[in-house]
Design a protein around this motif. Sequence first.
Motif, short mmCIF file in Angstrom:
data_model
loop_
_atom_site.label_atom_id
_atom_site.label_comp_id
_atom_site.label_asym_id
_atom_site.label_seq_id
_atom_site.Cartn_x
_atom_site.Cartn_y
_atom_site.Cartn_z
N PRO A 30 19.32 40.02 38.16
CA PRO A 30 20.48 39.22 37.77
C PRO A 30 20.40 37.86 38.46
CG PRO A 30 21.10 40.72 39.50
CD PRO A 30 19.67 41.08 39.14
N PRO A 31 21.26 36.91 38.08
CA PRO A 31 21.32 35.64 38.82
C PRO A 31 21.68 35.90 40.28
CG PRO A 31 22.52 35.48 36.74
CD PRO A 31 22.17 36.93 36.92
N TYR A 32 21.06 35.13 41.16
CA TYR A 32 21.29 35.25 42.60
C TYR A 32 22.00 34.01 43.13
CZ TYR A 32 18.33 39.30 43.92
OH TYR A 32 17.80 40.56 44.11
N LEU A 33 22.91 34.21 44.07
CA LEU A 33 23.45 33.14 44.91
C LEU A 33 23.06 33.48 46.34
CD1 LEU A 33 25.20 30.60 45.38
CD2 LEU A 33 27.18 32.14 45.62
N VAL A 34 22.26 32.62 46.96
CA VAL A 34 21.83 32.83 48.34
C VAL A 34 22.62 31.87 49.22
CG1 VAL A 34 19.89 32.80 49.95
CG2 VAL A 34 19.53 33.54 47.59
N CYS A 35 23.49 32.43 50.07
CA CYS A 35 24.36 31.64 50.94
C CYS A 35 23.75 31.61 52.34
CB CYS A 35 25.76 32.25 51.00
SG CYS A 35 26.52 32.52 49.39
N LEU A 36 23.45 30.42 52.84
CA LEU A 36 22.81 30.27 54.14
C LEU A 36 23.66 29.42 55.07
CD1 LEU A 36 19.08 29.70 53.08
CD2 LEU A 36 20.32 31.85 53.40
N ALA A 37 23.43 29.56 56.37
CA ALA A 37 24.13 28.77 57.39
C ALA A 37 23.09 27.99 58.17
CB ALA A 37 24.94 29.68 58.31
N GLU B 189 20.56 30.28 42.98
CA GLU B 189 21.25 29.11 43.49
C GLU B 189 21.33 29.21 45.00
OE1 GLU B 189 25.07 28.43 41.61
OE2 GLU B 189 24.38 29.44 39.78
N LEU B 190 21.44 28.06 45.65
CA LEU B 190 21.55 27.99 47.10
C LEU B 190 22.89 27.37 47.47
CD1 LEU B 190 20.19 28.23 49.93
CD2 LEU B 190 19.41 25.87 49.60
N LEU B 191 23.59 28.01 48.42
CA LEU B 191 24.82 27.46 48.97
C LEU B 191 24.64 27.35 50.48
CD1 LEU B 191 28.44 28.70 48.08
CD2 LEU B 191 27.83 27.68 50.27
N MET B 192 24.58 26.13 50.99
CA MET B 192 24.33 25.91 52.41
C MET B 192 25.61 25.54 53.13
SD MET B 192 22.05 25.87 54.84
CE MET B 192 20.45 25.72 54.01
N SER B 193 25.88 26.22 54.24
CA SER B 193 27.01 25.89 55.11
C SER B 193 26.46 25.12 56.30
CB SER B 193 27.72 27.16 55.58
OG SER B 193 28.24 27.89 54.48
N ASN B 194 26.94 23.91 56.51
CA ASN B 194 26.38 23.01 57.52
C ASN B 194 27.09 23.12 58.86
OD1 ASN B 194 24.49 21.75 55.67
ND2 ASN B 194 26.27 20.77 54.74
N ILE C 277 24.95 38.31 45.28
CA ILE C 277 25.32 37.27 46.23
C ILE C 277 24.90 37.73 47.62
CG2 ILE C 277 27.23 35.94 47.21
CD1 ILE C 277 28.74 36.53 44.52
N LEU C 278 23.94 37.03 48.21
CA LEU C 278 23.40 37.37 49.52
C LEU C 278 23.92 36.36 50.52
CD1 LEU C 278 21.42 38.57 47.33
CD2 LEU C 278 19.61 38.37 49.03
N ILE C 279 24.75 36.80 51.47
CA ILE C 279 25.34 35.91 52.46
C ILE C 279 24.60 36.10 53.79
CG2 ILE C 279 27.46 35.16 53.57
CD1 ILE C 279 29.02 36.61 51.37
N HIS C 280 23.85 35.09 54.19
CA HIS C 280 23.09 35.11 55.45
C HIS C 280 22.24 36.39 55.54
CE1 HIS C 280 26.87 32.78 57.00
NE2 HIS C 280 26.27 32.18 56.00
#
Length: 336
Positions: free
Chosen positions: A263-270, A294-299, A200-203
């Motif tokens: 492994p599976p990645y979750l990329v969290c972006l702002a 997967e991509l998780l975008m914070s707006n 899980i990569l956060i920003h």
Amino acid sequence: MNMAPQRTIVDQVSGWFTVYDDGFVDRTWTGPPEFKFMSDPVPPHNNFIHGVATHDLFIHPDSDDLRVRVYLPEVPDDSRKLPIILHLHGGGFCISQADWFMYYNTYTRLVCETGAIVVSTYLHLAPEHRLPSAIDEAYSTLVWLQDLANKKAHQPWVSSKGDFNRVFLVGNSTGGSIVHQVAKRVAGENLHPLRLAGAILIHPGFLRSVKSKSELEKPESPFFTRDMLYKFLQLGLPEGTTRDHPITCPMGEGEALRGLDLPPYLVCLAEDDLMIETEMEFYQEMKEAGKKVELLMSNGVGHSFYLNKIAIDVDPKTSQETHKLIQGISHFMRNN
């Protein structure tokens, strides 16, 4: 009368740290005093406070060089095993520690939401310890978890409660850069009985020497300025290298990624992150390389917004996006 030699400042990031000509680094917070509490250390507590207990320990008995903070959720005393998060903190490789309030506030919340054990590494800091030092320490912590899984080592909380078949790497900002490097390093290794279930990569701190449009146009914040970003990376990367180093610029390695068992990645972006363009480029390249990502975008929020306790308390948007981020991470972990 002998006078002590006077130090000369050779580098400085306003509010955060000062480097002197004799090598001494002063990381005393000199910014607005109302924000100081976020970088204050939180002492460990073996008793449960708001559902979480914490413990600090050195992971190699014969060495006092590598330390971790362990978070344990208060759960029913049953045989259920808990997923394990290996957290790697950000700070441009130059500042912050695993016991800072901003991390404590975030990871106690994540522990309660996910029911996971968190192991957060006290990474040594640059410029005293330039890269790849922090990457090696993160890798060593993962090997320690493997030793716990193999019963070559023992830590009561993690050994008895941890599910070594569900270990997740989590890193914020430059910690996200480290997560990617560790995931690549272990891609060809047999970690059994430990299984790396996700990254899980956060920003993540990905960028190039040539500035992107978002770097030039997105707004700065008091906690994340362009000067701070570029200075920290200059002092953190191996000497003689630039921001095009693969640690901070993995964009363009798509072909090499194809052969790696990641492994599976979750990329969290702002959305308002200065690095959003290059971070998105990394995500797209992972997809094109056929990786599970997967991509998780914070707006409407910027870099590391969820660490700012004051903003969470006073700004409904920051509070809402922080809740969505933690929920998204929890969802990813449940599915992997």
